[in-house]
Design a protein around this motif. Structure first.
Motif, PDB file in Angstrom:
ATOM      1  N   ALA A 137     -37.387 -30.813 -47.346  1.00  0.00           N
ATOM      2  CA  ALA A 137     -36.586 -29.608 -47.526  1.00  0.00           C
ATOM      3  C   ALA A 137     -37.146 -28.747 -48.641  1.00  0.00           C
ATOM      4  N   VAL A 138     -36.924 -27.442 -48.506  1.00  0.00           N
ATOM      5  CA  VAL A 138     -37.131 -26.503 -49.601  1.00  0.00           C
ATOM      6  C   VAL A 138     -35.746 -26.107 -50.085  1.00  0.00           C
ATOM      7  N   LEU A 139     -35.470 -26.356 -51.352  1.00  0.00           N
ATOM      8  CA  LEU A 139     -34.160 -26.094 -51.919  1.00  0.00           C
ATOM      9  C   LEU A 139     -34.101 -24.683 -52.493  1.00  0.00           C
ATOM     10  N   VAL A 140     -33.019 -23.993 -52.213  1.00  0.00           N
ATOM     11  CA  VAL A 140     -32.801 -22.653 -52.768  1.00  0.00           C
ATOM     12  C   VAL A 140     -31.593 -22.711 -53.691  1.00  0.00           C
ATOM     13  N   THR A 141     -31.824 -22.433 -54.952  1.00  0.00           N
ATOM     14  CA  THR A 141     -30.767 -22.399 -55.942  1.00  0.00           C
ATOM     15  C   THR A 141     -31.219 -21.514 -57.088  1.00  0.00           C
ATOM     16  N   ASP A 142     -30.476 -21.494 -58.174  1.00  0.00           N
ATOM     17  CA  ASP A 142     -30.912 -20.722 -59.329  1.00  0.00           C
ATOM     18  C   ASP A 142     -32.061 -21.444 -60.031  1.00  0.00           C
ATOM     19  N   PRO A 143     -32.924 -20.713 -60.725  1.00  0.00           N
ATOM     20  CA  PRO A 143     -34.105 -21.338 -61.340  1.00  0.00           C
ATOM     21  C   PRO A 143     -33.775 -22.526 -62.238  1.00  0.00           C
ATOM     22  N   TRP A 144     -32.736 -22.406 -63.047  1.00  0.00           N
ATOM     23  CA  TRP A 144     -32.437 -23.444 -64.037  1.00  0.00           C
ATOM     24  C   TRP A 144     -31.840 -24.686 -63.406  1.00  0.00           C
ATOM     25  N   HIS A 145     -31.366 -24.558 -62.188  1.00  0.00           N
ATOM     26  CA  HIS A 145     -30.740 -25.656 -61.457  1.00  0.00           C
ATOM     27  C   HIS A 145     -31.762 -26.448 -60.646  1.00  0.00           C
ATOM     28  N   ALA A 146     -32.974 -25.921 -60.515  1.00  0.00           N
ATOM     29  CA  ALA A 146     -33.942 -26.456 -59.560  1.00  0.00           C
ATOM     30  C   ALA A 146     -34.351 -27.893 -59.858  1.00  0.00           C
ATOM     31  N   LEU A 147     -34.615 -28.211 -61.123  1.00  0.00           N
ATOM     32  CA  LEU A 147     -35.095 -29.561 -61.449  1.00  0.00           C
ATOM     33  C   LEU A 147     -34.062 -30.618 -61.082  1.00  0.00           C
ATOM     34  N   ARG A 148     -32.820 -30.400 -61.468  1.00  0.00           N
ATOM     35  CA  ARG A 148     -31.785 -31.395 -61.184  1.00  0.00           C
ATOM     36  C   ARG A 148     -31.519 -31.485 -59.680  1.00  0.00           C
ATOM     37  N   ALA A 149     -31.530 -30.339 -58.999  1.00  0.00           N
ATOM     38  CA  ALA A 149     -31.322 -30.347 -57.552  1.00  0.00           C
ATOM     39  C   ALA A 149     -32.429 -31.130 -56.851  1.00  0.00           C
ATOM     40  N   GLU A 150     -33.672 -30.939 -57.286  1.00  0.00           N
ATOM     41  CA  GLU A 150     -34.786 -31.688 -56.704  1.00  0.00           C
ATOM     42  C   GLU A 150     -34.594 -33.182 -56.909  1.00  0.00           C
ATOM     43  N   ARG A 151     -34.227 -33.566 -58.122  1.00  0.00           N
ATOM     44  CA  ARG A 151     -34.055 -34.986 -58.425  1.00  0.00           C
ATOM     45  C   ARG A 151     -32.945 -35.601 -57.575  1.00  0.00           C
ATOM     46  N   MET A 152     -31.825 -34.914 -57.446  1.00  0.00           N
ATOM     47  CA  MET A 152     -30.719 -35.431 -56.650  1.00  0.00           C
ATOM     48  C   MET A 152     -31.089 -35.509 -55.178  1.00  0.00           C
ATOM     49  N   ALA A 153     -31.836 -34.531 -54.688  1.00  0.00           N
ATOM     50  CA  ALA A 153     -32.285 -34.553 -53.297  1.00  0.00           C
ATOM     51  C   ALA A 153     -33.207 -35.739 -53.050  1.00  0.00           C
ATOM     52  N   GLU A 154     -34.134 -35.958 -53.958  1.00  0.00           N
ATOM     53  CA  GLU A 154     -35.052 -37.083 -53.805  1.00  0.00           C
ATOM     54  C   GLU A 154     -34.319 -38.415 -53.860  1.00  0.00           C
ATOM     55  N   ASP A 155     -33.310 -38.504 -54.720  1.00  0.00           N
ATOM     56  CA  ASP A 155     -32.507 -39.725 -54.789  1.00  0.00           C
ATOM     57  C   ASP A 155     -31.696 -39.930 -53.515  1.00  0.00           C
ATOM     58  N   ALA A 156     -31.453 -38.850 -52.768  1.00  0.00           N
ATOM     59  CA  ALA A 156     -30.740 -38.934 -51.493  1.00  0.00           C
ATOM     60  C   ALA A 156     -31.701 -39.163 -50.327  1.00  0.00           C
ATOM     61  N   GLY A 157     -32.973 -39.386 -50.628  1.00  0.00           N
ATOM     62  CA  GLY A 157     -33.957 -39.708 -49.595  1.00  0.00           C
ATOM     63  C   GLY A 157     -34.677 -38.528 -48.990  1.00  0.00           C
ATOM     64  N   ILE A 158     -34.608 -37.367 -49.643  1.00  0.00           N
ATOM     65  CA  ILE A 158     -35.240 -36.157 -49.125  1.00  0.00           C
ATOM     66  C   ILE A 158     -36.486 -35.828 -49.944  1.00  0.00           C
ATOM     67  N   THR A 159     -37.572 -35.512 -49.277  1.00  0.00           N
ATOM     68  CA  THR A 159     -38.753 -34.998 -49.962  1.00  0.00           C
ATOM     69  C   THR A 159     -38.491 -33.528 -50.255  1.00  0.00           C
ATOM     70  N   ALA A 160     -38.277 -33.212 -51.529  1.00  0.00           N
ATOM     71  CA  ALA A 160     -37.758 -31.887 -51.870  1.00  0.00           C
ATOM     72  C   ALA A 160     -38.696 -31.085 -52.747  1.00  0.00           C
ATOM     73  N   ASP A 161     -38.831 -29.804 -52.396  1.00  0.00           N
ATOM     74  CA  ASP A 161     -39.459 -28.801 -53.245  1.00  0.00           C
ATOM     75  C   ASP A 161     -38.405 -27.716 -53.465  1.00  0.00           C
ATOM     76  N   SER A 162     -38.648 -26.846 -54.421  1.00  0.00           N
ATOM     77  CA  SER A 162     -37.661 -25.787 -54.666  1.00  0.00           C
ATOM     78  C   SER A 162     -38.322 -24.419 -54.699  1.00  0.00           C
ATOM     79  N   SER A 163     -37.586 -23.446 -54.186  1.00  0.00           N
ATOM     80  CA  SER A 163     -37.985 -22.050 -54.237  1.00  0.00           C
ATOM     81  C   SER A 163     -36.798 -21.288 -54.831  1.00  0.00           C
ATOM     82  N   PRO A 164     -36.727 -21.213 -56.151  1.00  0.00           N
ATOM     83  CA  PRO A 164     -35.550 -20.625 -56.804  1.00  0.00           C
ATOM     84  C   PRO A 164     -35.442 -19.121 -56.569  1.00  0.00           C
ATOM     85  N   THR A 165     -34.216 -18.635 -56.680  1.00  0.00           N
ATOM     86  CA  THR A 165     -33.990 -17.203 -56.612  1.00  0.00           C
ATOM     87  C   THR A 165     -34.555 -16.524 -57.859  1.00  0.00           C
ATOM     88  N   ARG A 166     -34.892 -15.244 -57.716  1.00  0.00           N
ATOM     89  CA  ARG A 166     -35.373 -14.459 -58.854  1.00  0.00           C
ATOM     90  C   ARG A 166     -34.477 -13.259 -59.115  1.00  0.00           C
TER      91      ARG A 166
END
Length: 205
Positions: A137-166
């Motif tokens: 998945a590519v995660l879309v969230t705010d820039p500052w939220h991206a690291l934690r969202a990626e970590r939680m996604a990976e812990d849920a079994g998802i290979t995650a990258d992030s493309s934050p909003t600007r």
């Protein structure tokens, strides 16, 4: 003895400071990245909605997801988020309706209407991915939220990258950005230490 205790306390304080600084730096660094690999789905993290209308923060994320979809990053957009007490609509359903109104076909939309914070929502997304045989998945969230969202996604079994909003309220001023980084640093450290999430401002829980 007192000198030894003082040194130990000083070492612990220094370690704590270094941990906080390194975490804040990692959040800042991840916020500046924009990964868009071909994936199974684009996952839009929910934020507030008002009677089915996404908030400005949520709308900024949805608009970014529309651009990623148009670029062919993934064939499906997943909207995420449950219903707060007293609400008639879930964040996920509100996001799905917004994207449908923008012309995304129904077969390219999935609303995961569970979770009152990022952790609960991401676990629900992980289950939805498992059911469909998806893994990335590519995660879309705010820039500052991206690291934690990626970590939680990976812990849920998802290979995650992030493309934050600007765009949107979370990135308007340096003061706002600094406040979000501080909150996210605390939230990320809490999650790593306890495996639990924390409720807060939009994008923080």
């Amino acid at each position: 003895m007192a000198d030894l205790v003082g040194r130990a306390v000083g070492a612990l304080l220094l370690t704590a400071v270094l941990l906080v600084v390194s975490t804040a730096t990692a959040i800042w660094w991840t916020a500046r990245q924009d990964a868009r690999p071909a994936s199974d789905a684009i996952v839009v993290l929910g934020s507030a909605q008002y009677n089915g209308v996404p908030s400005s923060i949520f709308a900024a994320r949805l608009e970014h997801a529309l651009r990623l979809y148009a670029e062919g990053v993934a064939p499906v957009i997943v909207t995420v988020g449950g219903r707060a007490d007293g609400d008639q609509y879930t964040e996920a359903a509100s996001g799905r309706a917004y994207l449908a109104d923008a012309g995304i076909p129904g077969e390219s939309l999935l609303a995961v209407e569970e979770g009152v914070d990022t952790l609960e929502s991401m676990r629900a997304v992980g289950t939805a991915f498992d059911e469909r045989g998806w893994s990335s998945a590519v995660l879309v969230t705010d820039p500052w939220h991206a690291l934690r969202a990626e970590r939680m996604a990976e812990d849920a079994g998802i290979t995650a990258d992030s493309s934050p909003t600007r765009q949107g309220p979370a990135v308007q001023t340096r003061t706002t950005q600094f406040r979000y980084i501080l909150r996210e640093t605390a939230a990320y450290l809490l999650y790593r230490a306890t495996g639990e999430s924390v409720a807060g401002a939009p994008g923080i829980g």
